[in-house]
Design a protein around this motif. Structure first.
Motif, PDB file in Angstrom:
ATOM      1  N   UNK A  73     -11.649  -8.473  -8.301  1.00 42.20           N
ATOM      2  CA  UNK A  73     -12.724  -7.637  -8.882  1.00 42.20           C
ATOM      3  C   UNK A  73     -13.926  -8.686  -9.170  1.00 42.20           C
ATOM      4  N   UNK A  74     -15.278  -8.525  -8.644  1.00 45.36           N
ATOM      5  CA  UNK A  74     -16.457  -9.068  -9.079  1.00 45.36           C
ATOM      6  C   UNK A  74     -17.517  -8.597  -9.685  1.00 45.36           C
ATOM      7  N   UNK A  75     -17.977  -9.092 -10.441  1.00 50.73           N
ATOM      8  CA  UNK A  75     -19.412  -8.164 -11.226  1.00 50.73           C
ATOM      9  C   UNK A  75     -20.244  -7.967 -10.202  1.00 50.73           C
ATOM     10  N   UNK A  76     -20.739  -6.608 -10.358  1.00 50.96           N
ATOM     11  CA  UNK A  76     -21.909  -6.422  -9.250  1.00 50.96           C
ATOM     12  C   UNK A  76     -23.058  -6.964  -9.290  1.00 50.96           C
ATOM     13  N   UNK A  77     -23.354  -7.584 -10.586  1.00 55.56           N
ATOM     14  CA  UNK A  77     -24.855  -8.265 -10.889  1.00 55.56           C
ATOM     15  C   UNK A  77     -24.494  -9.562 -10.203  1.00 55.56           C
ATOM     16  N   UNK A  79     -17.214   2.577 -14.169  1.00 54.42           N
ATOM     17  CA  UNK A  79     -16.317   2.207 -15.159  1.00 54.42           C
ATOM     18  C   UNK A  79     -16.478   0.735 -15.791  1.00 54.42           C
ATOM     19  N   UNK A  80     -16.281   0.075 -14.801  1.00 50.05           N
ATOM     20  CA  UNK A  80     -16.414  -1.300 -14.981  1.00 50.05           C
ATOM     21  C   UNK A  80     -17.385  -2.373 -14.432  1.00 50.05           C
ATOM     22  N   UNK A  81     -18.116  -1.726 -13.539  1.00 47.14           N
ATOM     23  CA  UNK A  81     -19.317  -2.299 -12.944  1.00 47.14           C
ATOM     24  C   UNK A  81     -18.943  -3.393 -12.156  1.00 47.14           C
ATOM     25  N   UNK A  82     -17.947  -3.277 -11.689  1.00 49.85           N
ATOM     26  CA  UNK A  82     -17.593  -4.370 -10.541  1.00 49.85           C
ATOM     27  C   UNK A  82     -17.254  -3.829  -9.107  1.00 49.85           C
TER      28      UNK A  82
END
Length: 393
Positions: free
Chosen positions: A202-206, A253-256
Motif C-alpha cells: 500500500x502506497x499513499x496516492x499523494x 477509505x485509506x487513500x492508498x
C-alpha cells in the motif's frame, strides 16, 4: 615610555593568539551523484492462486481421498459422492437412446417405402409426408437422448470431486456422511498455490502522484522493479521479488494505491496473510548529494541545515532538504551545489560567520607536542572537539 612599549607588545601578542585560535574544521567537497530513492511500504502476502473446492452435484460424501495439509495436483480426486443415483441415470439414458434409435430406424424405413408409392399415387401424398416427418422426428429424438446420456455421464463423473488447481490443501470442511449440495455456499476445502506468492503493498496516492510528476518532468529517473522483504523481527527474506503492476484506482477509505509484487517461495516460508515490509528503489535522483549524517543538523522546527566553508574562511549556514538516508550518509536533494565545501568535522559549537581554518576531512591533523612547562601538559593535545589546541607564546 616603557609601559607603552609593553602594552603594544601585549596587544600584538593577543592579535597573534586570536589568529591562531581560529578552529580547524574538516570539510568534504560535494559532487552530485545518482542516488536510489528507496521506499519502504507495508504489505500483506497473498496466495498466487486460491481455489475453493465445491461439489457440482448433490449427494452424500462417502469418502475423503486426501490428507489434510498436503500438496495436491490439479485433477487429483479429493472427495467421493455417492454415485448410485447418477449411475442409474446413465443406464436409463442409454436405454432411452437405444429405444430412440430403433424407433428412428422403423420410421426411416416406412418413409422410404412410401416414397415410390406416393410417386405412383398408390398412397396419398400426405401419408408419405407424415411418414417422412415421423422419421425426422425420430432422428432428432436420437440426438436428444444422446445429449441426455452425455449429461448423465457428466453428473456421474462429478460424483468424484477433483482438485481444480495444484497447491497445498487446508483442512476438510466437510466430513464423510455429510450431504453435499451443488448450491451450497460453503466449500468442501480450500487449495492455495504459494509458489510463487504475491505481496500486495500500500502506497499513499499523494506520494505516488508526486513521483509520477517528477518522472514526467525528468527530475528523477525510473528505478528498479526488484523488491526485498523484511519480516516483523527485522530479518530479510533471502529471495528478491519483482513489482508486477499498480492498481488504477485509489482506495477511498485509506487513500492508498495497491502495488503487487511476485516472490519465489520454494520452501513455503511465506504464508498467505503475513504482514511484511517491502523495500525497493522506486526511482533514482541523478542530482542528489551524499554527505555524512553527522554533518546534517536540525533547527527547532525540524528543518535541516549544514555548515559550509564560506567566503574569507568563515562558517556559513545552509538550509538543505535531507529527508532520507543511505547507509551512513544523508541524501541531500536540495540546498547544495557542485563544489560546495560541507563541514563534517569540528562542528561542535560552530556558529554562523565564525572564523575557521578549513582542511580536507581526510587530512591528518597536527597535534602540538607538550611544551614541557608546568601546567602546559594538556594544552598541546587535541581539544574535545577533535581540533588541535592553540599553542601558547
Amino acid at each position: 615610555m616603557l609601559s607603552a612599549a609593553l602594552l603594544a607588545a601585549c596587544s600584538g601578542g593577543e592579535k597573534k593568539d586570536d589568529k591562531r585560535a581560529a578552529p580547524q574544521v574538516g570539510f568534504v567537497v560535494v559532487e552530485p551523484s545518482s542516488v536510489a530513492l528507496a521506499v519502504t511500504l507495508s504489505g500483506r502476502t497473498v496466495a498466487f492462486e486460491t481455489s475453493e473446492v465445491r461439489p457440482q452435484v448433490t449427494g452424500v460424501v462417502v469418502k475423503r481421498l486426501f490428507t489434510e495439509g498436503s500438496m495436491v495436483r490439479a485433477g487429483q480426486p479429493l472427495y467421493q459422492i455417492d454415485p448410485s443415483l447418477y449411475r442409474a441415470a446413465v443406464n436409463q439414458a442409454e436405454a432411452d437412446l437405444t429405444s430412440a434409435r430403433a424407433t428412428a430406424e422403423a420410421a426411416s424405413a416406412k418413409a422410404q417405402r412410401y416414397k415410390p408409392l406416393a410417386d405412383m399415387e398408390a398412397v396419398a401424398r400426405q401419408d408419405y409426408i407424415d411418414a417422412l416427418a415421423t422419421a425426422r422426428s425420430a432422428k432428432a429424438s436420437i440426438a436428444q437422448n444422446a445429449a441426455t446420456l452425455d449429461t448423465a455421464k457428466i453428473n456421474l463423473r462429478f460424483t468424484t470431486v477433483p482438485a481444480p488447481i495444484s497447491g497445498r490443501i487446508g483442512r476438510s470442511l466437510s466430513t464423510v456422511g455429510a450431504l453435499a449440495s451443488a448450491s451450497q455456499t460453503d466449500p468442501l476445502a480450500v487449495i492455495q498455490r504459494m509458489d510463487p506468492i504475491y505481496v500486495d503493498m500500500q502506497q499513499s496516492a499523494s506520494d505516488l502522484t508526486a513521483l509520477r510528476r517528477k518522472l514526467a518532468a525528468g527530475g528523477v529517473n525510473p528505478g528498479s522493479t526488484q523488491v526485498h522483504l523484511k519480516f516483523d523481527d527485522g530479518s530479510q527474506y533471502a529471495l528478491p521479488g519483482t513489482v508486477q503492476f499498480s492498481e488504477v484506482t485509489v482506495d477511498p477509505d485509506t487513500g492508498t494505491v495497491t502495488l503487487r509484487a511476485s516472490f519465489p517461495n520454494p520452501d513455503g516460508l511465506l504464508l498467505p496473510g503475513m504482514f511484511v515490509s517491502s523495500v525497493f528503489d522506486q526511482a533514482t535522483d541523478p542530482n542528489a548529494f551524499l554527505i555524512p549524517q553527522n554533518s546534517v543538523q536540525r533547527d527547532f522546527d525540524g528543518s535541516a541545515y549544514v555548515m559550509v566553508v564560506g567566503a574569507d574562511n568563515k562558517a556559513a549556514r545552509r538550509k538543505v532538504t535531507a529527508d532520507r538516508t543511505q547507509g551512513v550518509n544523508a541524501v541531500v536533494t536540495a540546498g547544495l551545489k557542485k563544489g560546495d565545501k560541507v563541514i563534517v568535522q569540528g562542528l561542535n559549537g560552530l556558529k554562523q560567520g565564525a572564523d575557521i581554518t578549513p582542511v580536507a576531512a581526510s587530512s591528518a591533523q597536527t597535534i602540538s607536542p607538550p611544551s614541557g612547562k608546568p601546567g602546559e601538559g594538556k594544552s598541546g593535545g587535541a581539544n574535545a572537539g577533535g581540533r588541535p589546541a592553540a599553542k601558547g607564546n
